[in-house]
Design an enzyme around this catalytic site. Sequence first.
Site, PDB file in Angstrom:
ATOM      1  CE  LYS A 106      46.658  37.695  34.807  1.00 44.28           C
ATOM      2  NZ  LYS A 106      47.411  38.018  36.036  1.00 44.28           N
TER       3      LYS A 106
HETATM    4  C1  LIG Z   1      47.297  39.272  36.747  1.00 43.23           C
HETATM    5  C2  LIG Z   1      47.852  39.331  38.126  1.00 43.23           C
HETATM    6  C3  LIG Z   1      47.622  40.434  38.976  1.00 43.23           C
HETATM    7  C4  LIG Z   1      46.853  41.670  38.534  1.00 43.23           C
HETATM    8  O1  LIG Z   1      45.481  41.450  38.349  1.00 43.23           O
HETATM    9  P1  LIG Z   1      44.625  42.487  37.477  1.00 43.23           P
HETATM   10  O2  LIG Z   1      43.279  41.902  37.372  1.00 43.23           O
HETATM   11  O3  LIG Z   1      45.333  42.575  36.162  1.00 43.23           O
HETATM   12  O4  LIG Z   1      44.652  43.786  38.215  1.00 43.23           O
HETATM   13  C5  LIG Z   1      48.165  40.404  40.250  1.00 43.23           C
HETATM   14  N1  LIG Z   1      48.916  39.365  40.671  1.00 43.23           N
HETATM   15  C6  LIG Z   1      49.158  38.292  39.887  1.00 43.23           C
HETATM   16  C7  LIG Z   1      50.000  37.189  40.406  1.00 43.23           C
HETATM   17  C8  LIG Z   1      48.624  38.232  38.600  1.00 43.23           C
HETATM   18  O5  LIG Z   1      48.892  37.165  37.822  1.00 43.23           O
END
Ligand SMILES: *Cc1c(COP(=O)(O)O)cnc(C)c1O
Length: 485
Positions: A106
């Site tokens: 993120k």
């Molecule tokens: C947020 C997240 C995801 C999922 O991503 P999306 O964009 O919500 O589909 C997968 N793995 C990790 C470690 C995340 O923090």
Amino acid sequence: MLYHSTRNHQATVDSAQAVLSGLAPDGGLYVPAQLPKIDVEATLQENTMAMAARIIGAMLPDIPNMETLVDRAYRGKFQTEELTPTVDTGKFTVLELFRGPTSAFKDVALCMLPQLLTAAKTEKGMQEDILILTATSGDTGKAALAGFADVPGVKICVFYPDGGVSAVQRAQMVTQEGNNVAVCAVKGNFDDAQTGVKNIFASAENGRLPAGNKLRLSTANSINIGRLAPQITYYFKAYADLLHRGQIKMGDTVNFCVPTGNFGDILAGWLAKKLGLPVGKLICASNANNVLTDFIQTGTYDRRRPLHKTESPSMDILVSSNLERLLYFLSGDTALVADLMKQLNTEGVYTVPESLKEAILSEFWAGFCDDEKALATIKNVFEKQNYLCDTHTATGWAVAEDYVNQTGDNRPMVVLSTASAYKFPAAVLSALEKVEEMDEFAQMEYLEKRTGWEIPKNLAGLQQKKELHTGVIEKTAMLSFVMGL
Ligand SMILES: *Cc1c(COP(=O)(O)O)cnc(C)c1O
């Protein structure tokens, strides 16, 4: 460039306003009325930051000086200037999205969003400061704090459930520095914290808090187009790496497998394809919460099922918000999307028309992987490919294997790696061997000795850092906490 709601194409705003507003007034998500065009070959020759400026600039053309914003967002904050390196494991290529300031994928979006928000604010002549308000079950909170810390004109407040996040995640948040940040534990679970935040939003009128408070509320969550646009870049970056290594020629298609929760990451891959990147299949990997697997295979989205708590908690989701954007893009029908979302809200289930189901299946494939298989995959990939995956990445890897086995499609496969193994040390360690009980920090050190893989710097020093935000409040006290900021 005009954006409109997925549920109504008449109410349009420009791209700067779409970033500022986040959600459309009718509850829909903002989508561009027409997707932009970019020069793909020229973009692929750029370094990652120049790529980002071109791509984000094309998606959000009403926000000026994109090169400067990208530079401010990323320069010096990631482990490498490439931002998101790829690793050729001999089997799949791993796209590492976790080399940012908090070791979570993120970071890629949440480093950029504050720059986009403040630039959009200036562009629109908004005077008031923005207050970013977020409830977190772990990862998003820290990535948002790191992205927004010390950004002028913005404050950020993160609530987390007391006792409901891991020791590492708590340490990451409560040690956050910056003169515009607030972090507070709430007595209750994640839903309590989330409901508290929603109530604060509901009590605000037009984003304004009561009693003459000067702050304007906003969120950092992934429905904002300003979080989605920065994620398109790393699909281009991965493709460019395969080109430079001579593994593909320009124009060859590449498959991507994406560990999916809210459907933002994989939708960015679909947008990359629409901007002209030669993307083959997009493979949607879920954990035991396999709502999306069922949906993509059958055309019926059914959230009426229990939420399983898994070892890949960032994918423990029953309603994947960004799917709404895909439904709009592939149908072009805002009335249909509005109707489906209403059904989801009232009945908890909807079924898309056959033509839409076919359109989705022609570009996506879906599978899921439970905890047991994910842990076995961590061990297997470490022993055979000498690569250390976290639980989310392992889910993607296992589903990518299923895809190849079931379809025989042998085009190059890129597996997106969304977290460092050190963010989930207990699970990763348990996959490799049976060990006696120890705390999470001891687990990290043990894992480092066991594997020879280095602990990321931002996690290594955590235990020594000063705790700055130790408050714990009742859930009924959240509004007054915010009013005091
Ligand atoms: C947020 C997240 C995801 C999922 O991503 P999306 O964009 O919500 O589909 C997968 N793995 C990790 C470690 C995340 O923090």
